[in-house]
Design an enzyme around this catalytic site. Sequence first.
Site, short mmCIF file in Angstrom:
data_model
loop_
_atom_site.label_atom_id
_atom_site.label_comp_id
_atom_site.label_asym_id
_atom_site.label_seq_id
_atom_site.Cartn_x
_atom_site.Cartn_y
_atom_site.Cartn_z
N ASP A 107 -18.49 107.34 -79.52
CA ASP A 107 -18.03 107.53 -80.89
C ASP A 107 -16.56 107.09 -81.03
OD1 ASP A 107 -18.99 109.10 -83.53
OD2 ASP A 107 -16.95 109.75 -83.09
N HIS A 272 -27.24 111.51 -81.49
CA HIS A 272 -25.90 110.94 -81.35
C HIS A 272 -25.18 111.45 -80.11
CE1 HIS A 272 -22.04 109.30 -82.57
NE2 HIS A 272 -21.50 110.51 -82.63
#
Length: 292
Positions: A107, A272
């Site tokens: 991320d 994620h």
Amino acid sequence: MSSVITGFEYRRVPVAEDVSLNVAVSGSGPAVVLLHGFPQTHLMWRHVAADLAGDHTVICPDLRGYGGSDHPAEDGPRTYAKRTMAADVVALVRALGHERFALAGHDRGALVGIRAGLDHPDSVTRLAVLDVLPVPEMWEALRGVQGAVGFHLYLMAQPPGIAETMIQAAPEVFFGYFLDLWANSSEAIPAPVRRAYLEACAGAVPSIVADYRASAGIDLEHDLVDRAAGNRLSMPVTVLQQDWGADLGYDAAALWGRWAKDLRHDTVGCGHFMAEEDPALVIEELRALLRR
């Protein structure tokens, strides 16, 4: 479970004027740096780091502005530019006695990793990018109603003031929303870890917003310069992503091929937070990258 990685030594290492990073270190051998994402800290790597420390020097910092690292006040766009944060990482690793290192980022940490690979190719030997797009492609992919998934990117792109005020009014609601939304398994982030993330983020709202604001400004400018010049990551690169292409209308592997010369791109089935949801997969992919 505490907010530290068991068996790791913790240090504070100066990396720039008035900025020191909180870092967990363990193991011996070639250096591997693991950079966390949002809304997390270095603790997201606890499973992967413990495995890699068996035969590598594993370095897990909190990025500037996050966790136990310093949160410098935003003094212009460069304070939280990914170029600045990448220079932090290089300075950190050198302070720990290593000139070259492999790097994995998730991320926000992956954006720092991409910039480190572009700016410091003689230092970064291999790069793993977990569930992010390069900044220009990220903004280009967010269009139409499907782009609502990135509402937080637009909120935190605003000039200083409004986003900070809104988020500080209910930080646990804001940051907890993403921890719930982006995980396919609620068991991936146990309650003590979730609490550690929420407490760390609640104490770092201005710097987290500044980090995101940079990606709507100076980070985009830097990446567009490299893209226009045809600059590419020269080291072996592994990209692990969820399958967002169908919803957002892009070919992820082709997109990444424009940025990396030696690319392995893989679509994963977990959510994620893959280093916490499927650490065995991430360990396998990172070890394969380290052998390339």
